[in-house]
Design a protein around this motif. Structure first.
Motif, PDB file in Angstrom:
ATOM      1  N   PHE A  38       0.827  -1.205   0.000  1.00  0.00           N
ATOM      2  CA  PHE A  38       0.000   0.000   0.000  1.00  0.00           C
ATOM      3  C   PHE A  38       0.863   1.258   0.000  1.00  0.00           C
ATOM      4  O   PHE A  38       0.503   2.268  -0.604  1.00  0.00           O
ATOM      5  CB  PHE A  38      -0.954  -0.006   1.192  1.00  0.00           C
ATOM      6  N   GLN A  39       1.990   1.208   0.662  1.00  0.00           N
ATOM      7  CA  GLN A  39       2.899   2.359   0.657  1.00  0.00           C
ATOM      8  C   GLN A  39       3.333   2.702  -0.767  1.00  0.00           C
ATOM      9  O   GLN A  39       3.383   3.871  -1.155  1.00  0.00           O
ATOM     10  CB  GLN A  39       4.123   2.077   1.524  1.00  0.00           C
ATOM     11  N   GLN A  40       3.639   1.696  -1.555  1.00  0.00           N
ATOM     12  CA  GLN A  40       4.040   1.923  -2.944  1.00  0.00           C
ATOM     13  C   GLN A  40       2.909   2.553  -3.745  1.00  0.00           C
ATOM     14  O   GLN A  40       3.141   3.435  -4.580  1.00  0.00           O
ATOM     15  CB  GLN A  40       4.473   0.594  -3.578  1.00  0.00           C
ATOM     16  N   VAL A  41       1.672   2.125  -3.476  1.00  0.00           N
ATOM     17  CA  VAL A  41       0.531   2.684  -4.194  1.00  0.00           C
ATOM     18  C   VAL A  41       0.278   4.129  -3.778  1.00  0.00           C
ATOM     19  O   VAL A  41      -0.051   4.980  -4.614  1.00  0.00           O
ATOM     20  CB  VAL A  41      -0.725   1.816  -3.968  1.00  0.00           C
ATOM     21  N   VAL A  42       0.425   4.420  -2.489  1.00  0.00           N
ATOM     22  CA  VAL A  42       0.260   5.793  -2.013  1.00  0.00           C
ATOM     23  C   VAL A  42       1.266   6.713  -2.703  1.00  0.00           C
ATOM     24  O   VAL A  42       0.922   7.825  -3.136  1.00  0.00           O
ATOM     25  CB  VAL A  42       0.410   5.853  -0.478  1.00  0.00           C
ATOM     26  N   GLU A  43       2.489   6.270  -2.818  1.00  0.00           N
ATOM     27  CA  GLU A  43       3.506   7.076  -3.516  1.00  0.00           C
ATOM     28  C   GLU A  43       3.110   7.300  -4.970  1.00  0.00           C
ATOM     29  O   GLU A  43       3.281   8.404  -5.510  1.00  0.00           O
ATOM     30  CB  GLU A  43       4.859   6.372  -3.428  1.00  0.00           C
ATOM     31  N   ARG A  44       2.573   6.269  -5.606  1.00  0.00           N
ATOM     32  CA  ARG A  44       2.140   6.408  -7.010  1.00  0.00           C
ATOM     33  C   ARG A  44       0.976   7.374  -7.116  1.00  0.00           C
ATOM     34  O   ARG A  44       0.910   8.189  -8.045  1.00  0.00           O
ATOM     35  CB  ARG A  44       1.731   5.036  -7.562  1.00  0.00           C
ATOM     36  N   MET A  45       0.052   7.322  -6.179  1.00  0.00           N
ATOM     37  CA  MET A  45      -1.097   8.232  -6.211  1.00  0.00           C
ATOM     38  C   MET A  45      -0.647   9.677  -6.069  1.00  0.00           C
ATOM     39  O   MET A  45      -1.127  10.558  -6.784  1.00  0.00           O
ATOM     40  CB  MET A  45      -2.110   7.857  -5.125  1.00  0.00           C
ATOM     41  N   ASN A  46       0.264   9.934  -5.165  1.00  0.00           N
ATOM     42  CA  ASN A  46       0.764  11.300  -4.996  1.00  0.00           C
ATOM     43  C   ASN A  46       1.523  11.778  -6.228  1.00  0.00           C
ATOM     44  O   ASN A  46       1.493  12.966  -6.565  1.00  0.00           O
ATOM     45  CB  ASN A  46       1.638  11.391  -3.753  1.00  0.00           C
ATOM     46  N   LEU A  58      -1.676  11.009   1.675  1.00  0.00           N
ATOM     47  CA  LEU A  58      -2.262  11.310   0.376  1.00  0.00           C
ATOM     48  C   LEU A  58      -2.622  12.793   0.314  1.00  0.00           C
ATOM     49  O   LEU A  58      -3.267  13.320   1.231  1.00  0.00           O
ATOM     50  CB  LEU A  58      -3.509  10.459   0.132  1.00  0.00           C
ATOM     51  N   HIS A  59      -2.247  13.449  -0.780  1.00  0.00           N
ATOM     52  CA  HIS A  59      -2.462  14.887  -0.917  1.00  0.00           C
ATOM     53  C   HIS A  59      -3.468  15.170  -2.030  1.00  0.00           C
ATOM     54  O   HIS A  59      -3.340  14.671  -3.146  1.00  0.00           O
ATOM     55  CB  HIS A  59      -1.142  15.589  -1.230  1.00  0.00           C
ATOM     56  N   ALA A  60      -4.471  15.972  -1.705  1.00  0.00           N
ATOM     57  CA  ALA A  60      -5.465  16.393  -2.685  1.00  0.00           C
ATOM     58  C   ALA A  60      -6.022  17.730  -2.211  1.00  0.00           C
ATOM     59  O   ALA A  60      -6.791  17.783  -1.239  1.00  0.00           O
ATOM     60  CB  ALA A  60      -6.590  15.367  -2.813  1.00  0.00           C
ATOM     61  N   PRO A  61      -5.645  18.830  -2.857  1.00  0.00           N
ATOM     62  CA  PRO A  61      -6.006  20.160  -2.344  1.00  0.00           C
ATOM     63  C   PRO A  61      -7.509  20.433  -2.272  1.00  0.00           C
ATOM     64  O   PRO A  61      -7.942  21.246  -1.463  1.00  0.00           O
ATOM     65  CB  PRO A  61      -5.320  21.115  -3.336  1.00  0.00           C
ATOM     66  N   LEU A  62      -8.308  19.750  -3.086  1.00  0.00           N
ATOM     67  CA  LEU A  62      -9.756  19.970  -3.053  1.00  0.00           C
ATOM     68  C   LEU A  62     -10.493  18.962  -2.180  1.00  0.00           C
ATOM     69  O   LEU A  62     -11.714  19.021  -2.068  1.00  0.00           O
ATOM     70  CB  LEU A  62     -10.332  19.952  -4.477  1.00  0.00           C
TER      71      LEU A  62
END
Length: 282
Positions: free
Chosen positions: A74-82, A115-119
């Motif tokens: 999951f850590q690898q996926v979180v990095e990909r999402m960011n 996870l970062h998402a400004p909106l």
């Protein structure tokens, strides 16, 4: 055919079949479940405001952490999402496979908070999130990590003076979903995205003022065969299995998810993240 030739042919076919079966097993268990794909689409609609033109919405679903899916995965996926730099993140349910038996809740919560998402980050319950006495565990995890858990409600997402709406239904298998409550005081003529874990509910959702439904639950069937399609899909994911569908005025997208459940295999259904780019239509 002589008896010796027959035995040689039979033995050769047997060995080839065994090797092919072994290779297929190894691929379905160890390779394809880690072949993360990113599917990118544009969503064009006349109700998408100009200020949201180019806005990136990332959907992920059905992680099933704990069932052959680890913190490291999951850590690898979180990095990909960011790396995809989304403006919005939507999770459509089933985070932990068995919430009350999972020992690393804090580690997963920490990763979700990264996870970062400004909106905004939004989520709903899936059936596994309620199962295993997980309702409160999941709620606490998502709240702590900065996600807005939507349970038969909607929220306005603003950019300047314009807005879109994200609505979320409770799970239809183990929760208490309520369409009428969800759409109460929903602003008219506003682009609305509905998060509904089970995709087959689109026939009910299509009579409400939703424009895009994001679902998961199906895992794409997990195992598909050429010319046959998915071998098994769960209840409420029988008709709509993966990808886009148009039902009345509503567009449905079914995400294949990240993890597996019941069987630790994927074949012709690699795990996915979906990145939608919103486009203001004429």
């Amino acid at each position: 055919m002589k008896r010796r030739d027959f035995l040689e042919t039979f033995f050769s076919l047997f060995v080839k079949g065994a090797l092919l079966s072994t290779a297929g097993y190894m691929y379905a268990k160890y390779i394809e479940p880690r072949r993360l794909t990113v599917r990118r689409y544009e969503i064009v609609h006349p109700l998408i405001p100009k200020s949201f033109d180019g806005c990136r919405l990332l959907q992920f679903s059905d992680v099933h952490i704990g069932y052959h899916y680890t913190v490291r995965h999951f850590q690898q996926v979180v990095e990909r999402m960011n790396d995809l730099k989304p403006h919005l993140i939507c999770f459509t349910g089933d985070l932990l496979d068995e919430p009350n038996k999972y020992a690393h809740v804090d580690a997963i919560t920490s990763l979700l908070s990264q996870l970062h998402a400004p909106l905004g980050k939004f989520c709903i319950y899936g059936n596994h999130d309620h199962g295993g006495y997980g309702t409160d565990i999941y709620k606490r995890m998502m709240h702590t990590s900065g996600f807005r858990l939507l349970v038969n409600e909607w929220v306005s997402v603003k950019r300047g003076s314009e807005q879109i709406v994200i609505a979320g239904l409770d799970d239809f298998m183990l929760g208490k979903p309520n369409f009428a409550k969800t759409v109460q005081q929903l602003p008219k003529e506003t682009y609305t995205i509905a998060l509904i874990h089970e995709p087959d509910l689109v026939t009910q959702a299509s009579v409400y003022p939703f424009h895009l439904q994001l679902s998961g639950h199906s895992h794409g069937g997990q195992i598909q065969l050429p010319w046959i399609g998915p071998l098994v899909t769960p209840p409420l994911a029988k008709q709509y299995v993966e990808g886009f569908y148009d039902v009345e005025q509503l567009t449905l997208y079914v995400n294949r998810g990240l993890g597996t459940t019941r069987m630790p295999f994927r074949f012709l259904t690699p795990p996915e993240l979906t990145l939608f780019t919103l486009k203001a239509g004429l």
